[in-house]
Design a protein around this motif. Structure first.
Motif, PDB file in Angstrom:
ATOM      1  N   LYS A 149       0.830  -1.205   0.000  1.00 44.24           N
ATOM      2  CA  LYS A 149       0.000   0.000   0.000  1.00 44.24           C
ATOM      3  C   LYS A 149       0.864   1.255   0.000  1.00 44.24           C
ATOM      4  N   VAL A 150       1.939   1.236   0.759  1.00 39.16           N
ATOM      5  CA  VAL A 150       2.836   2.396   0.797  1.00 39.16           C
ATOM      6  C   VAL A 150       3.431   2.641  -0.585  1.00 39.16           C
ATOM      7  N   GLU A 201       2.183   1.763  -3.436  1.00 40.58           N
ATOM      8  CA  GLU A 201       1.122   2.218  -4.335  1.00 40.58           C
ATOM      9  C   GLU A 201       0.885   3.723  -4.175  1.00 40.58           C
ATOM     10  N   VAL A 202       0.858   4.189  -2.936  1.00 43.32           N
ATOM     11  CA  VAL A 202       0.648   5.619  -2.685  1.00 43.32           C
ATOM     12  C   VAL A 202       1.823   6.427  -3.235  1.00 43.32           C
ATOM     13  N   LEU A 203       3.052   5.945  -3.023  1.00 44.32           N
ATOM     14  CA  LEU A 203       4.224   6.673  -3.508  1.00 44.32           C
ATOM     15  C   LEU A 203       4.260   6.732  -5.035  1.00 44.32           C
ATOM     16  N   ASP A 205       1.646   6.824  -6.905  1.00 37.43           N
ATOM     17  CA  ASP A 205       0.652   7.831  -7.261  1.00 37.43           C
ATOM     18  C   ASP A 205       1.214   9.239  -7.058  1.00 37.43           C
ATOM     19  N   TYR A 206       1.982   9.427  -5.975  1.00 37.45           N
ATOM     20  CA  TYR A 206       2.642  10.713  -5.730  1.00 37.45           C
ATOM     21  C   TYR A 206       3.572  11.055  -6.896  1.00 37.45           C
ATOM     22  N   TYR A 247       8.559  11.920   0.668  1.00 36.05           N
ATOM     23  CA  TYR A 247       7.228  11.596   1.195  1.00 36.05           C
ATOM     24  C   TYR A 247       7.141  10.235   1.893  1.00 36.05           C
ATOM     25  N   VAL A 261       3.983   9.000   4.390  1.00 35.43           N
ATOM     26  CA  VAL A 261       3.069   7.989   3.856  1.00 35.43           C
ATOM     27  C   VAL A 261       3.086   6.749   4.742  1.00 35.43           C
ATOM     28  N   ASP A 300       1.142   7.371   7.951  1.00 30.96           N
ATOM     29  CA  ASP A 300      -0.295   7.439   7.667  1.00 30.96           C
ATOM     30  C   ASP A 300      -0.875   6.052   7.419  1.00 30.96           C
ATOM     31  N   GLU A 301      -0.212   5.245   6.625  1.00 26.66           N
ATOM     32  CA  GLU A 301      -0.721   3.916   6.297  1.00 26.66           C
ATOM     33  C   GLU A 301      -0.675   2.978   7.496  1.00 26.66           C
ATOM     34  N   LYS A 354      -3.607   3.894   9.738  1.00 23.42           N
ATOM     35  CA  LYS A 354      -4.860   3.374   9.182  1.00 23.42           C
ATOM     36  C   LYS A 354      -4.970   1.877   9.424  1.00 23.42           C
TER      37      LYS A 354
END
Length: 468
Positions: free
Chosen positions: A27-28, A30-32, A34-35, A58, A62, A65-66, A69
């Motif tokens: 997930k981390v 994937e977010v990076l 997208d960044y 970032y 990230v 945050d992940e 969550k």
């Protein structure tokens, strides 16, 4: 990911959450990614920022945050799956060591939790709780008849002031030292004075036996010490517009004298109070008032019974609580509270929590539910009572419904109504399960009892019962 628990005492435990890199890394990343696609940095084309640079800039934010969550979601699912009845919120248990927030590391978190005790409810006819029954006698009914007659009464023409229940209307003007109208002074035409608000016997003397055409000279500020009364008589907004008139005399020329008269006990009054044609004679009028009083008094009686039942069951059951955890949790949630205030309020919080557990146990045992129509009817009844305080007893049903629905627009209001309905149903369950000792009581004595219980604050349930 691994989640485990350790029971620290009967009502407290520590839940440990272990998170491996495989739990969060996809997930981390994937977010990076997208960044990186959206990043707009000088020197790089859109979407072409080096992956390492994005991770450096970032990655930690990230990751934090992940992880937060993931931990939050995992805890909630664990509580649900294990059917834990949690009191308060899980509290992170820190070791004092700072976490190494780096992608690729494993993480472990401990959370303290307070658990609600199992509450057993065993009510029988051996349980004795007093239920007060307020007596509706003829004097009380007659008093309510008189109150309605006064509420819908009006001022009628009369000749002379007799008992200071009159209202005089006329012109008022400020005087100079020669008792002539002061040039540029204060004045008002066709203003009114309610003589009943003059309390001082000496200040009443100039107004005794006055009639139309009479002139009264008096000190306005001494006769009416309240600023708002003076401003009203002089047709001004406030004290500032009036100014200092403490040394001034005023002359009031009487143009009209009226005396307040109660409404007659006739069809016009019946229709105003209960709606057109609902009541047709004085006996029916009294019967409707008796019916209203009995309903109001029963509601008040049950409200008091609910209070006494709460005290009885709190003493009888007295469920244990994880007090140490709850104290720590409340202090963490209310960081600005002073110690003295907290120590004063904490016992009340514990008592409220215990009663909430008892109510939930009764509601579960008796399968108590609240339907939508019950919420609406409760809101309508509350609205009806609110308007009744102002003498409006025949509020149109459609308008009543619309007004009540307006009070249920937000979820918080709805939950408040649901809580009140459940508490009312719980009181009824207790009443039907035990053997209440019925004690008749006058309204005055009931009010005194409520007043004493609330340390000088008359309970909301009995206010305006007499519709005064």
């Amino acid at each position: 990911m691994n989640i485990s628990k350790e029971q620290t005492d009967d009502l407290s435990l520590v839940v440990s959450v272990e998170i491996k890199k495989d739990d969060y890394e996809p997930k981390v990343n994937e977010v990076l990614r997208d960044y990186r696609r959206k990043a707009n940095m000088p020197g790089f084309r859109p979407g072409k920022v080096p992956e390492g640079l994005v991770k450096k800039m970032y990655g930690k934010a990230v990751l934090v945050d992940e992880i937060n969550k993931l931990v939050s979601e995992s805890l909630q699912n664990y509580i649900k799956d294990e059917q834990l009845q949690v009191l308060g919120d899980p509290m992170p248990k820190t070791s004092g060591e700072e976490l190494a927030w780096e992608i690729g590391n494993d993480f472990a978190f401990d959370f303290e939790m307070g658990i609600a005790p199992v509450v057993e409810i065993d009510l029988s006819k051996n349980d004795k709780i007093t239920k007060y029954q307020i007596i509706v006698n003829e004097d009380l009914i007659d008093k309510n008849v008189e109150n309605y007659a006064a509420r819908f009464g009006e001022f009628v023409e009369t000749d002379t002031v007799v008992d200071f229940k009159e209202k005089i209307t006329g012109d008022i003007v400020q005087l100079d030292d020669e008792k002539q109208p002061l040039e540029g002074g204060l004045a008002a035409e066709d203003t009114s004075i309610l003589l009943s608000i003059i309390k001082d016997e000496e200040r009443r003397k100039p107004f005794e036996n006055i009639k139309v055409g009479d002139e009264i000279v008096f000190n306005l500020s001494e006769t009416f010490p309240n600023d708002w009364e003076i401003a009203s008589i002089l047709r001004k907004k406030d004290k500032e517009e009036v100014g200092d008139i403490s040394a001034s005399l005023f002359r009031f020329t009487v143009k009209n004298v009226q005396k307040f008269a109660n409404a007659e006990l006739n069809q016009e009054l019946f229709d105003k109070v209960f709606g057109e044609g609902a009541v047709s004679n004085p006996d029916e009028f009294k019967d409707r008032i008796r019916e209203m009083l009995n309903k109001d008094f029963e509601d008040s009686s049950m409200a008091r019974f609910g209070y006494d039942a709460r005290e009885y069951l709190l003493d009888k059951i007295n469920p244990s609580l994880p007090e140490e955890f709850l104290r720590k949790w409340l202090l963490a949630a209310n960081t600005g509270i002073e110690e003295e205030a907290f120590n004063r309020e904490f016992p009340m919080f514990l008592k409220g929590t215990k009663w909430d557990l008892i109510m939930k146990a009764i509601a579960k045992q008796k399968e108590l539910t609240v339907e939508e129509n019950e919420i609406i009817e409760f809101a309508k009844e509350a609205t009806r009572r609110q308007f009744a305080q102002y003498g409006i007893t025949n509020f149109p049903e459609e308008s009543l419904t619309n007004y009540a629905m307006g009070t249920l627009k937000d979820e918080k209001s709805v939950q408040g109504v649901v809580s009140q309905i459940i508490e009312k149903k719980v009181a009824e369950v207790i009443r039907d399960s035990v053997d209440p000792t019925v004690q008749e009581m006058s309204l005055d004595d009931f009010n005194k009892m409520i007043y004493a219980t609330n340390n000088g604050e008359v309970a909301e349930e009995i206010e305006d019962i007499q519709q005064e």
